[in-house]
Design an enzyme around this catalytic site. Structure first.
Site, mmCIF file in Angstrom:
data_model
loop_
_atom_site.group_PDB
_atom_site.id
_atom_site.type_symbol
_atom_site.label_atom_id
_atom_site.label_comp_id
_atom_site.label_asym_id
_atom_site.label_seq_id
_atom_site.Cartn_x
_atom_site.Cartn_y
_atom_site.Cartn_z
ATOM 1 C CD GLU A 405 41.685 35.504 58.833
ATOM 2 O OE1 GLU A 405 41.157 36.433 58.237
ATOM 3 O OE2 GLU A 405 42.798 35.036 59.167
ATOM 4 C CG HIS A 472 38.696 39.656 47.717
ATOM 5 N ND1 HIS A 472 40.107 39.461 47.316
ATOM 6 C CD2 HIS A 472 38.844 40.344 49.061
ATOM 7 C CE1 HIS A 472 40.994 40.070 48.108
ATOM 8 N NE2 HIS A 472 40.284 40.511 49.160
#
Length: 666
Positions: A405, A472
């Site tokens: 990322e 998540h």
């Protein structure tokens, strides 16, 4: 030290000599001025000049360089005026950052130099993005990024080199191995025999050279540049060198054994090159003194210009204005659906389809828009939002990324520097934590620091209600609302999802676009099929009421609407913020005024959530309109659990009725 002039003429060798002598003499003067208090801090590159100067001489003037704080030779070889550099070091407004940055933490588009941040590693990923732009434009150019031996231990080093290798990018990574990361010697930093050995692990070529030999550095960079362009490959160069001063002047050099100074003094890059040119007959003792006297006089004359810089008079309006880049007008309809009586027309779409349509529309509006993310190409993304995009727009514009990322956010900034727009999809908003530094310290601050826009959208699938557990499902939007320079968007309906996404792509500033996963396939609505914008920073008055006002966003909007529907005896006023940075304070004030009782509802944890900021603003600015204390209904101050029953208990929705009743009976 062996020099090889190859095809260089005497005139070119003389130019090289002046180029390496110039930063050395400037540095020696800066050390004097530092002791006099004329500058506040200095990171010395004395002993390392050959690397910065040689590399810059080998590049075209419009090839971007990502230097660090010991690379004065990059700036001087790009012919940046000393008086303006000194104004930068003094913190004058006439410097390159309007007094907002220190020493070499600045960039300049004119000279194709991207300013560093103190975290070092992120520079490397920016070079990836610029190299990708070169490749897409078929410009036959490279980008160059510097790091030190210490910086190679950072995760950004691994991510940037791996991405460059996977994407076959024409980028040169230069390691300045001076033996110490501040005071930590290399035997306490890594165990490989040489740092360049790491190149093979990434599938790229590498070479270790004498970083104090100006001609060796120049010739190596020249050859490597040709290799990178011809083969569309990255390259790693380890330059062995030594710094003759401390990490910065205040730290001193007591940790360095004295014999090393004696050894490296014999390898001085300036003195040895000067001696070589005298042996060649290009210089003699007299001409050396003439050159030094000329440069000394130039230093003094440039400093006299810099000394005349006026003292900074802070301008708050200018400071606030420069946080964001101004946006251009685009031929797109702006829909004002901020009032509850607005009735949309168009095609019935699910929330997820509206996002996909907004992205497809933007890809057609902006031929320079690049999409990046894990699994977004042939697979279509974890949630299938980009399904079919690679067939429609091609793999150059719809790019799968390695699982890194930080590097991809940095590459997005590099693309922006070269005039591209980009989108990065975080597979889940939770994963943004490993790209946090790039977002809050690079994307957010770069326009304020030196006027470079970060034309980047980061899409963030977020939120709970789907039983996905602590990594998540978390709501982390409040992490970013504290950061000036970012814009934070959080749509709740399909029409807003498409319009706000298009507006995000049209905006030259970094936008974090939060999209609630539980809404993807559970919420539908009419969405115009044409290109349109919903204005960033403008809330929506969703429902009129007189008993109390609920101010919310995201899934909270639907919780509020469902609650109001289930309690027809109550008159509930509902406002959907839609944008969390900047906030629509006018809409917030109007919501307070309409009922005098305010409940702020959000899925995020209570402590540190944006609800606290809104409540504080209301208390400061709308106190006279209140008939009760401002209440906040938020999720528990725990991580979000996996078990569905535990998750229901965690979410703010579970306590909404208690808060409404408490507020009504106040």
């Amino acid at each position: 030290m062996q020099f090889d002039r190859k095809e260089l003429s005497n005139q070119e060798l003389l130019h090289f000599y002046k180029s390496i002598l110039w930063p050395r003499m400037i540095e020696e003067k800066m050390l004097v001025l530092l002791r006099q208090g004329r500058i506040s801090k200095w990171f010395s590159g004395i002993g390392q000049e050959a690397i910065a100067v040689g590399a810059t001489l080998a590049l075209d003037e419009d090839e971007w360089i990502m230097p660090l704080h010991r690379n004065l030779g990059v700036f001087t070889t790009r012919n940046m005026p000393l008086h303006k550099l000194f104004q930068q070091w003094q913190g004058n407004k006439e410097g390159y950052s309007k007094g907002r940055e220190r020493s070499f933490h600045f960039g300049t588009k004119e000279h194709h130099i991207c300013g560093m941040i103190s975290h070092l590693g992120p520079q490397l990923a920016i070079a990836d993005g610029i190299a990708l732009a070169h490749k897409l434009k078929k410009e036959n150019k490279v980008s160059v990024a510097f790091t030190g031996d210490g910086g190679t231990s950072e995760g950004d080093f691994h991510e940037a080199l791996n991405t460059a290798a996977v994407w076959d990018l024409p980028v040169i990574f230069i390691i300045e191995n001076n033996g110490y990361g501040l005071s930590t010697p290399i035997n306490e930093q890594f165990r490989c025999e040489s740092l360049v050995d790491r190149a093979k692990g990434y599938g790229m070529e590498g070479v270790k050279i004498d970083g104090n030999n100006l001609l060796a550095v120049y010739d190596t960079i020249k050859g490597v540049k040709d290799y990178c362009i011809k083969n569309e490959k990255p390259y790693l160069i380890e330059c062995m060198t030594f710094r003759m001063r401390g990490h910065e002047e205040a730290s001193g050099t007591k940790y360095v054994p004295s014999y090393l100074f004696e050894q490296w003094e014999l390898k001085d890059p300036v003195k040895n090159f000067e001696r070589y040119l005298i042996e060649l007959g290009v210089l003699n003792e007299g001409s050396v003194e003439v050159v030094k006297e000329e440069l000394k006089e130039l230093i003094e004359s440039e400093l006299q210009i810099a000394y005349k810089a006026s003292a900074i008079e802070p301008d708050t309006i200018e400071e606030m204005t420069d946080v964001y880049a101004p946006r251009e007008d685009f031929p797109v309809t702006i829909i004002d659906n901020s009032q509850h009586y607005f009735h949309p027309s168009g095609k019935e779409m699910r929330f997820i389809d509206a996002i996909s349509d907004g992205m497809r529309t933007s890809m057609k509006l902006h031929s320079n828009l690049i999409l990046m993310g894990q699994d977004i190409a042939e697979y279509g993304g974890a949630f299938k939002i980009t399904e079919g995009f690679v067939q429609e727009f091609g793999k150059e514009r719809v790019r799968n990324t390695p699982l890194c990322e930080s590097a991809i956010v940095g590459a997005a900034l590099g693309l922006s520097i070269k005039g591209y727009k980009s989108m990065m999809e975080m597979q889940f908003a939770d994963f943004v934590s490993v790209g946090f530094n790039q977002i809050v310290n690079n994307l957010a601050k770069i326009h304020y620091r030196w006027g470079q826009s970060a034309d980047v959208v980061v899409r963030m699938p977020t939120g709970g209600g789907v039983g996905a557990g602590p990594f998540h499902s978390q709501s982390n939007e409040a992490w970013f609302t504290h950061v000036p320079g970012l814009k934070v968007v959080y749509p709740s309906t399909p029409i807003d999802a498409k319009g706000l996404l298009i507006a995000s792509f049209n905006d030259p500033n970094p936008v974090l676009y939060f999209e609630h996963k539980a809404l993807y396939r559970s919420v539908s609505g009419l969405v115009p099929e044409t290109a349109y914008e919903i204005e960033i920073g403008k809330a929506k008055w969703v429902q009129e009421g007189s008993d109390l006002s609920i101010i919310t966003y995201g899934a909270g909007l639907h919780w509020a609407l469902d609650y109001a529907k289930a309690h027809p005896e109550l008159s509930i006023d509902i406002t959907d913020l839609r944008t969390l940075l900047p906030l629509d304070y006018d809409a917030i004030r109007s919501a307070v005024k309409r009922t005098g009782k305010v409940l702020i509802l959000h899925e995020d944890n209570l402590f540190g959530g944006i609800g606290g900021e809104i409540a504080a603003w209301i208390a400061e600015h709308c106190f006279e309109l209140l008939d009760a204390p401002v209440k906040r209904c938020a999720s528990l101050d725990t991580p979000i659990p996996f078990n569905l029953e535990l998750e229901k208990n965690y979410l703010a929705k579970n306590r909404l009725d208690d808060f409404v009743q408490d507020l009504l009976t106040y």
